[in-house]
Design a protein around this motif. Structure first.
Motif, PDB file in Angstrom:
ATOM      1  N   LEU A   1       0.574  -1.053   0.188  1.00  0.00           N
ATOM      2  CA  LEU A   1       0.021  -0.477   0.157  1.00  0.00           C
ATOM      3  C   LEU A   1       1.058   1.016  -0.185  1.00  0.00           C
ATOM      4  N   GLN A   2       1.782   0.898  -0.376  1.00  0.00           N
ATOM      5  CA  GLN A   2       2.764   2.245  -0.221  1.00  0.00           C
ATOM      6  C   GLN A   2       1.992   3.111  -1.274  1.00  0.00           C
ATOM      7  N   LEU A   3       0.915   3.118  -2.039  1.00  0.00           N
ATOM      8  CA  LEU A   3       1.415   4.125  -3.074  1.00  0.00           C
ATOM      9  C   LEU A   3      -0.552   5.066  -2.271  1.00  0.00           C
ATOM     10  N   VAL A   4      -0.923   4.573  -1.009  1.00  0.00           N
ATOM     11  CA  VAL A   4      -2.322   5.156  -0.743  1.00  0.00           C
ATOM     12  C   VAL A   4      -1.724   5.661   1.105  1.00  0.00           C
ATOM     13  N   ASP A   5      -2.702   6.620   0.961  1.00  0.00           N
ATOM     14  CA  ASP A   5      -1.933   7.136   2.378  1.00  0.00           C
ATOM     15  C   ASP A   5      -3.114   7.972   2.787  1.00  0.00           C
ATOM     16  N   GLY A   6      -3.083   8.307   4.571  1.00  0.00           N
ATOM     17  CA  GLY A   6      -4.495   8.720   4.668  1.00  0.00           C
ATOM     18  C   GLY A   6      -5.693   7.923   4.839  1.00  0.00           C
ATOM     19  N   PHE A   7      -6.642   8.793   4.637  1.00  0.00           N
ATOM     20  CA  PHE A   7      -7.932   8.252   5.097  1.00  0.00           C
ATOM     21  C   PHE A   7      -8.348   6.939   3.975  1.00  0.00           C
ATOM     22  N   ARG A   8      -7.952   7.068   2.815  1.00  0.00           N
ATOM     23  CA  ARG A   8      -8.068   6.187   1.269  1.00  0.00           C
ATOM     24  C   ARG A   8      -7.633   5.260   1.699  1.00  0.00           C
ATOM     25  N   ARG A   9      -6.437   5.398   2.644  1.00  0.00           N
ATOM     26  CA  ARG A   9      -5.998   3.819   2.900  1.00  0.00           C
ATOM     27  C   ARG A   9      -6.466   3.002   4.384  1.00  0.00           C
ATOM     28  N   THR A  10      -6.806   4.027   5.388  1.00  0.00           N
ATOM     29  CA  THR A  10      -8.021   3.428   5.864  1.00  0.00           C
ATOM     30  C   THR A  10      -9.360   2.585   5.541  1.00  0.00           C
ATOM     31  N   VAL A  11      -9.725   3.221   4.599  1.00  0.00           N
ATOM     32  CA  VAL A  11     -10.764   3.096   4.051  1.00  0.00           C
ATOM     33  C   VAL A  11     -10.447   1.225   3.447  1.00  0.00           C
ATOM     34  N   ILE A  12      -9.513   1.272   2.704  1.00  0.00           N
ATOM     35  CA  ILE A  12      -8.417   0.821   1.689  1.00  0.00           C
ATOM     36  C   ILE A  12      -8.237  -1.201   2.578  1.00  0.00           C
ATOM     37  N   GLU A  13      -8.074  -0.597   3.954  1.00  0.00           N
ATOM     38  CA  GLU A  13      -7.636  -1.389   4.824  1.00  0.00           C
ATOM     39  C   GLU A  13      -8.756  -2.523   5.559  1.00  0.00           C
ATOM     40  N   GLN A  14     -10.190  -1.237   5.045  1.00  0.00           N
ATOM     41  CA  GLN A  14     -11.542  -2.323   5.910  1.00  0.00           C
ATOM     42  C   GLN A  14     -12.533  -3.349   4.359  1.00  0.00           C
ATOM     43  N   LEU A  15     -11.387  -2.306   3.393  1.00  0.00           N
ATOM     44  CA  LEU A  15     -12.732  -4.402   2.572  1.00  0.00           C
ATOM     45  C   LEU A  15     -12.224  -4.877   2.754  1.00  0.00           C
ATOM     46  N   PRO A  16     -11.041  -5.479   2.584  1.00  0.00           N
ATOM     47  CA  PRO A  16     -11.128  -7.291   3.087  1.00  0.00           C
ATOM     48  C   PRO A  16     -12.247  -8.152   4.409  1.00  0.00           C
ATOM     49  N   HIS A  17     -12.870  -6.569   4.654  1.00  0.00           N
ATOM     50  CA  HIS A  17     -13.492  -7.429   5.796  1.00  0.00           C
ATOM     51  C   HIS A  17     -15.075  -7.671   5.678  1.00  0.00           C
ATOM     52  N   ILE A  18     -15.398  -7.394   4.664  1.00  0.00           N
ATOM     53  CA  ILE A  18     -16.515  -7.639   3.566  1.00  0.00           C
ATOM     54  C   ILE A  18     -16.959  -8.527   2.994  1.00  0.00           C
ATOM     55  N   ALA A  19     -17.509  -9.221   3.280  1.00  0.00           N
ATOM     56  CA  ALA A  19     -17.586 -10.979   2.594  1.00  0.00           C
ATOM     57  C   ALA A  19     -17.804 -11.367   1.089  1.00  0.00           C
ATOM     58  N   TYR A  20     -17.423 -11.864   0.605  1.00  0.00           N
ATOM     59  CA  TYR A  20     -17.185 -11.926  -1.116  1.00  0.00           C
ATOM     60  C   TYR A  20     -18.955 -12.099  -1.341  1.00  0.00           C
ATOM     61  N   GLY A  21     -19.685 -11.163  -2.315  1.00  0.00           N
ATOM     62  CA  GLY A  21     -20.710 -11.316  -2.126  1.00  0.00           C
ATOM     63  C   GLY A  21     -21.628 -10.672  -1.443  1.00  0.00           C
ATOM     64  N   THR A  22     -21.529  -9.783  -0.178  1.00  0.00           N
ATOM     65  CA  THR A  22     -21.539  -9.620   0.329  1.00  0.00           C
ATOM     66  C   THR A  22     -21.555  -7.619   0.177  1.00  0.00           C
ATOM     67  N   THR A  23     -22.997  -6.880   0.947  1.00  0.00           N
ATOM     68  CA  THR A  23     -22.415  -5.346   0.635  1.00  0.00           C
ATOM     69  C   THR A  23     -22.270  -4.788   2.074  1.00  0.00           C
ATOM     70  N   GLU A  24     -21.863  -3.462   2.025  1.00  0.00           N
ATOM     71  CA  GLU A  24     -21.978  -2.709   3.433  1.00  0.00           C
ATOM     72  C   GLU A  24     -22.095  -1.419   2.453  1.00  0.00           C
ATOM     73  N   SER A  25     -22.705  -0.864   3.164  1.00  0.00           N
ATOM     74  CA  SER A  25     -23.091   0.615   3.186  1.00  0.00           C
ATOM     75  C   SER A  25     -21.815   1.590   3.137  1.00  0.00           C
ATOM     76  N   TYR A  26     -21.989   2.948   2.823  1.00  0.00           N
ATOM     77  CA  TYR A  26     -19.987   3.654   2.498  1.00  0.00           C
ATOM     78  C   TYR A  26     -20.715   3.791   4.036  1.00  0.00           C
ATOM     79  N   ALA A  27     -21.922   4.370   4.556  1.00  0.00           N
ATOM     80  CA  ALA A  27     -22.110   4.561   6.337  1.00  0.00           C
ATOM     81  C   ALA A  27     -21.332   3.389   7.246  1.00  0.00           C
ATOM     82  N   ASP A  28     -21.695   2.442   6.624  1.00  0.00           N
ATOM     83  CA  ASP A  28     -20.609   0.853   7.884  1.00  0.00           C
ATOM     84  C   ASP A  28     -19.556   1.205   7.380  1.00  0.00           C
ATOM     85  N   VAL A  29     -18.852   1.242   6.361  1.00  0.00           N
ATOM     86  CA  VAL A  29     -17.183   1.395   6.375  1.00  0.00           C
ATOM     87  C   VAL A  29     -16.354   2.735   6.352  1.00  0.00           C
ATOM     88  N   ALA A  30     -17.406   3.981   6.466  1.00  0.00           N
ATOM     89  CA  ALA A  30     -16.464   5.003   7.087  1.00  0.00           C
ATOM     90  C   ALA A  30     -17.124   4.798   8.675  1.00  0.00           C
TER      91      ALA A  30
END
Length: 181
Positions: free
Chosen positions: A123-152
């Motif tokens: 993730l060297q090309l990503v920093d700040g809040f964008r990095r924090t968001v990207i680090e949360q994405l693997p916690h969303i199970a395959y085939g499911t969705t989460e709202s932007y509010a949930d991810v935030a």
């Protein structure tokens, strides 16, 4: 003048015979050897290749830390490589060995045989809040969705719903990666 021309032609013919143009297979083998030796000597900072996908050719770029960039054709692979040479390192080569695992897993994913990826992500090309968001994405199970509010909320900024929406759309994450770095 004719004598000089004949001598020049003789020299050029002799050089051509001494240094024949290598075949495409020979050039490929030499390139592979160069990439292998550069990698073994820790002189290769970014290895890259293209892989076929249902969306066209994907550029896969890998550092010793992991997958640093995945680019669609419409992003202009040459431009992406130029940007990587400026932001990561100019020590780059097309190399299959270091990119094989990512290419194999992408192939399995597109064939419907894989739902998650087990490759390190740099993730060297990503920093700040964008990095924090990207680090949360693997916690969303395959085939499911989460709202932007949930991810935030999971990223620690429950009021940053619009910012998460922008990050999610530009990240194009559709499955989970093991995030490191």
């Amino acid at each position: 003048m004719d004598t000089d021309t004949n001598i020049d032609r003789t020299i050029l013919d002799a050089l051509d015979g001494a240094f024949p143009t290598p075949s495409a297979a020979e050039l490929g083998a030499l390139h592979g050897l160069l990439a292998e030796r550069a990698d073994a000597s820790e002189l290769l900072d970014v290895a890259y290749r293209t892989v076929d996908s249902p969306f066209g050719q994907l550029l896969v770029a890998v550092t010793p830390a992991g997958l640093v960039r995945l680019a669609f054709e419409l992003e202009d692979h040459d431009a992406v490589l130029a940007a990587l040479s400026h932001t990561v390192s100019p020590r780059m080569l097309r190399s299959g060995r270091r990119t094989d695992d990512v290419a194999r897993q992408l192939g399995e994913y597109f064939a419907g045989e894989r739902r998650s990826f087990d490759v390190p992500v740099d993730l060297q090309l990503v920093d700040g809040f964008r990095r924090t968001v990207i680090e949360q994405l693997p916690h969303i199970a395959y085939g499911t969705t989460e709202s932007y509010a949930d991810v935030a909320g999971a990223a620690g900024s429950p009021k940053a719903v619009r910012a998460v929406g922008v990050r999610a759309r530009t990240t194009r994450c559709r499955s989970s990666f093991r995030v490191t770095g």
